[in-house]
Write an enzyme that holds these catalytic residues in place. Structure first.
Site, mmCIF file in Angstrom:
data_model
loop_
_atom_site.group_PDB
_atom_site.id
_atom_site.type_symbol
_atom_site.label_atom_id
_atom_site.label_comp_id
_atom_site.label_asym_id
_atom_site.label_seq_id
_atom_site.Cartn_x
_atom_site.Cartn_y
_atom_site.Cartn_z
ATOM 1 N N LYS A 90 -8.877 8.699 -17.770
ATOM 2 C CA LYS A 90 -8.667 9.504 -16.553
ATOM 3 C C LYS A 90 -7.307 10.433 -16.633
ATOM 4 O O LYS A 90 -6.320 9.994 -17.319
ATOM 5 C CB LYS A 90 -8.112 8.441 -15.385
ATOM 6 C CG LYS A 90 -9.415 7.583 -14.981
ATOM 7 C CD LYS A 90 -8.971 6.556 -13.784
ATOM 8 C CE LYS A 90 -10.401 6.026 -13.178
ATOM 9 N NZ LYS A 90 -10.073 5.262 -11.908
ATOM 10 N N ASP A 184 -4.043 -4.400 -2.249
ATOM 11 C CA ASP A 184 -5.097 -3.539 -1.504
ATOM 12 C C ASP A 184 -6.584 -4.017 -1.967
ATOM 13 O O ASP A 184 -7.336 -3.417 -2.705
ATOM 14 C CB ASP A 184 -4.678 -2.089 -2.125
ATOM 15 C CG ASP A 184 -5.608 -1.094 -1.306
ATOM 16 O OD1 ASP A 184 -5.618 -1.417 -0.257
ATOM 17 O OD2 ASP A 184 -5.693 0.031 -1.854
ATOM 18 N N LYS A 186 -10.130 -4.512 -1.758
ATOM 19 C CA LYS A 186 -11.235 -4.219 -0.873
ATOM 20 C C LYS A 186 -12.324 -3.914 -2.038
ATOM 21 O O LYS A 186 -12.128 -3.780 -3.172
ATOM 22 C CB LYS A 186 -10.914 -3.095 -0.041
ATOM 23 C CG LYS A 186 -10.351 -1.856 -0.762
ATOM 24 C CD LYS A 186 -10.108 -0.730 0.162
ATOM 25 C CE LYS A 186 -9.374 0.479 -0.562
ATOM 26 N NZ LYS A 186 -9.088 1.540 0.320
ATOM 27 N N ASN A 189 -12.045 -1.153 -4.456
ATOM 28 C CA ASN A 189 -11.138 -1.539 -5.702
ATOM 29 C C ASN A 189 -11.563 -2.473 -6.623
ATOM 30 O O ASN A 189 -10.946 -2.960 -7.695
ATOM 31 C CB ASN A 189 -9.743 -1.822 -5.186
ATOM 32 C CG ASN A 189 -9.097 -0.462 -4.664
ATOM 33 O OD1 ASN A 189 -9.454 0.636 -4.805
ATOM 34 N ND2 ASN A 189 -8.110 -0.878 -3.577
ATOM 35 N N ASP A 202 -6.923 0.041 -9.812
ATOM 36 C CA ASP A 202 -6.026 0.547 -8.773
ATOM 37 C C ASP A 202 -4.831 -0.293 -8.270
ATOM 38 O O ASP A 202 -4.882 -0.703 -7.073
ATOM 39 C CB ASP A 202 -6.727 1.058 -7.529
ATOM 40 C CG ASP A 202 -6.269 2.098 -6.664
ATOM 41 O OD1 ASP A 202 -4.939 2.186 -6.875
ATOM 42 O OD2 ASP A 202 -6.876 2.744 -5.943
ATOM 43 N N THR A 222 -5.420 -1.568 3.275
ATOM 44 C CA THR A 222 -6.473 -1.202 4.359
ATOM 45 C C THR A 222 -6.693 -1.928 5.595
ATOM 46 O O THR A 222 -6.532 -3.123 5.400
ATOM 47 C CB THR A 222 -7.760 -0.920 3.273
ATOM 48 O OG1 THR A 222 -7.624 -0.384 2.285
ATOM 49 C CG2 THR A 222 -8.907 -0.451 4.306
#
Length: 265
Positions: A90, A184, A186, A189, A202, A222
């Site tokens: 990345k 986070d 979800k 991720n 993440d 979120t």
């Protein structure tokens, strides 16, 4: 007009040549067994580089890594094998990281990725930087996001959901053992490996507590997956991740949000 087009073609040719040299250097660096051995023996820390979906450009690579002017330092390794593997690289533009005020996010994720070694957490093998970019070499996860798999395949069987929930719970447990709150969780991720197992990724929203009994007060995450204590402005700790895990479990079983119509996301 013709001069402008010719200049654009020359510029593109230069970019193509630079990219070719970058990939050649990348392959040469990670293909070297000597480099792998140094990675095992060194105590050097990786440079501050990280990945974020909005800022990074993912690339699948074999045993390879970045450009001629790049500085590369290996993260700690516990897998001495020099056999060929697939990695995901990345790339972030430093200008974009600074411009979007993501410097703290970047440092947080890098700090956490340097600490974690677990089957159900994304792993960072190396980090690099050049004058204008940051690079990270991570697990290659060809299955993509769990969210995408859920949308494509529809409702999962209960047995499959139980397995996924157990894998996520074990990953969270490892983070909590290091005094890290994920914050986070979800489906977007959670990523699917080639063998079908899951890995959390993440970590920019994560928080390392000073002590196991410390609390957080910052509202982040979120809305659909945020715990009640966060919504009412109370301090929170590791149980906020367990709440989010319950919400993910519900989504996987019912194929809908746990609180339909309550939040705008």
């Amino acid at each position: 007009c013709r001069c402008g087009k010719a200049a654009m073609r020359r510029k593109q040719n230069v970019i193509d040549i630079q990219n070719t040299r970058t990939l050649a250097k990348l392959r040469e660096l990670l293909a070297s067994a000597e480099c792998m051995q140094r990675a095992l023996e060194t105590d050097a820390e990786p440079v501050d580089a990280t990945s974020h979906g909005a800022l990074s450009s993912p690339h699948k690579r074999g045993r390879s890594d970045p450009d001629a002017n790049a500085t590369a330092r290996p993260a700690e390794r516990d897998e001495p094998s020099c056999e060929a593997h697939d990695y995901a690289m990345k790339v972030l533009k430093k200008e974009a990281v600074i411009g979007r005020n993501q410097v703290a996010y970047t440092k947080t994720e890098t700090h956490i990725l340097k600490q974690i070694r677990h089957p159900f957490l994304t792993r960072m093998y190396f980090a690099f930087q050049s004058e204008g970019k940051l690079y990270m070499v991570l697990n290659y996860l060809p299955g993509g996001e769990l969210f995408y798999r859920l949308k494509r395949e529809g409702r999962f069987t209960l047995e499959r959901v139980r397995l996924y929930t157990a894998e996520i719970a074990l990953g969270l447990g490892h983070l909590h053992s290091l005094d890290i709150i994920y914050r986070d969780l979800k489906p977007e991720n959670v990523f699917v490996c080639a063998d079908g197992s899951l890995k959390l990724g993440d970590f920019g929203m994560s928080k390392t507590l000073e002590t196991p009994t410390a609390m957080c007060a910052m509202f982040c995450g979120t809305p659909l997956f945020i715990s009640p204590e966060q919504h009412v402005g109370l301090e929170y700790s590791f149980p906020t991740d367990i709440w989010a895990l319950g919400c993910v479990f519900y989504q996987l079983v019912e194929l809908r949000d746990p609180w339909p119509g309550c939040y705008t996301v």
